[in-house]
Design a protein around this motif. Structure first.
Motif, PDB file in Angstrom:
ATOM      1  N   SER A  30       0.810  -1.214   0.000  1.00 41.42           N
ATOM      2  CA  SER A  30       0.000   0.000   0.000  1.00 41.42           C
ATOM      3  C   SER A  30       0.848   1.271   0.000  1.00 41.42           C
ATOM      4  CB  SER A  30      -0.953   0.013   1.192  1.00 41.42           C
ATOM      5  OG  SER A  30      -0.223  -0.041   2.399  1.00 41.42           O
ATOM      6  N   SER A  31       2.127   1.146   0.201  1.00 43.34           N
ATOM      7  CA  SER A  31       2.999   2.324   0.180  1.00 43.34           C
ATOM      8  C   SER A  31       3.517   2.639  -1.223  1.00 43.34           C
ATOM      9  CB  SER A  31       4.181   2.116   1.129  1.00 43.34           C
ATOM     10  OG  SER A  31       5.054   1.118   0.634  1.00 43.34           O
ATOM     11  N   TYR A  33       3.065   3.374  -5.389  1.00 47.65           N
ATOM     12  CA  TYR A  33       2.278   3.706  -6.564  1.00 47.65           C
ATOM     13  C   TYR A  33       2.489   2.540  -7.545  1.00 47.65           C
ATOM     14  CZ  TYR A  33       2.420   8.437  -4.668  1.00 47.65           C
ATOM     15  OH  TYR A  33       2.314   9.528  -3.855  1.00 47.65           O
ATOM     16  N   ASN A  52      -2.586   5.663  -7.740  1.00 49.12           N
ATOM     17  CA  ASN A  52      -1.886   6.107  -6.541  1.00 49.12           C
ATOM     18  C   ASN A  52      -2.055   5.092  -5.413  1.00 49.12           C
ATOM     19  OD1 ASN A  52      -4.510   6.572  -5.687  1.00 49.12           O
ATOM     20  ND2 ASN A  52      -4.098   8.630  -4.911  1.00 49.12           N
ATOM     21  N   ARG A  53      -1.494   5.405  -4.260  1.00 52.11           N
ATOM     22  CA  ARG A  53      -1.412   4.405  -3.197  1.00 52.11           C
ATOM     23  C   ARG A  53      -2.769   4.016  -2.631  1.00 52.11           C
ATOM     24  NH1 ARG A  53       3.403   7.347   0.051  1.00 52.11           N
ATOM     25  NH2 ARG A  53       2.049   9.103  -0.497  1.00 52.11           N
ATOM     26  N   SER A  54      -3.696   4.944  -2.563  1.00 51.56           N
ATOM     27  CA  SER A  54      -5.017   4.636  -2.022  1.00 51.56           C
ATOM     28  C   SER A  54      -5.965   4.069  -3.064  1.00 51.56           C
ATOM     29  CB  SER A  54      -5.644   5.893  -1.419  1.00 51.56           C
ATOM     30  OG  SER A  54      -5.956   6.823  -2.444  1.00 51.56           O
ATOM     31  N   GLY A  56      -7.370   6.131  -5.217  1.00 47.98           N
ATOM     32  CA  GLY A  56      -8.305   7.206  -5.491  1.00 47.98           C
ATOM     33  C   GLY A  56      -8.001   8.011  -6.739  1.00 47.98           C
ATOM     34  N   ASN A  74      -5.869  -3.020  -1.867  1.00 50.73           N
ATOM     35  CA  ASN A  74      -4.725  -3.080  -0.955  1.00 50.73           C
ATOM     36  C   ASN A  74      -4.850  -4.237   0.040  1.00 50.73           C
ATOM     37  OD1 ASN A  74      -3.382  -0.977  -2.174  1.00 50.73           O
ATOM     38  ND2 ASN A  74      -4.114   0.568  -0.726  1.00 50.73           N
TER      39      ASN A  74
END
Length: 122
Positions: A30-31, A33, A52-54, A56, A74
């Motif tokens: 999750s950290s 990209y 991106n990581r989230s 979103g 994730n």
């Protein structure tokens, strides 16, 4: 560090769909990209999409915009590439990659999977 394993490639007729998956092994998925790239025979590796990581925010190359969609889960440590309305020119080896930056350039990505072949017949 993260290890990436792609799956889901195959042979499909033009106009068809495939969903590629990329499973990550490591504690920090999750950290990162995440991105998808592809390389056709005799051509340079090219950017397809990034997330991106989230999850979103996403970015897709113009050549696939409106047909391909990148997403990630994730909890499952997996990134996906949904490919619709496939064309023969989409034929390539598809790679997923992880980066510590929001980027589209191949040299910004530190970790790569082994690739999965996608072949689109006309």
């Amino acid at each position: 560090q993260v290890q990436l394993v792609e799956s889901g490639g195959g042979l499909v007729q033009a106009g068809g769909s495939l969903r590629l998956s990329c499973a990550a092994y490591g504690r920090t998925f999750s950290s990162y990209y995440m991105g998808w790239f592809r390389q056709a025979p005799g051509k340079e590796r090219e950017f397809v999409a990034a997330i991106n990581r989230s999850g979103g925010s996403t970015y897709h190359a113009d050549s696939v915009k409106g047909r391909f969609t990148i997403s990630r889960d994730n909890a499952k440590k997996t990134v996906y590439l949904q490919m619709n309305s496939l064309k023969p020119e989409d034929t390539a080896v598809y790679y997923c990659a992880a980066s510590s930056r929001w980027a589209a350039a191949t040299d910004e990505y530190n970790y790569w999977g082994q690739g999965t072949q996608v072949t689109v017949s006309s």
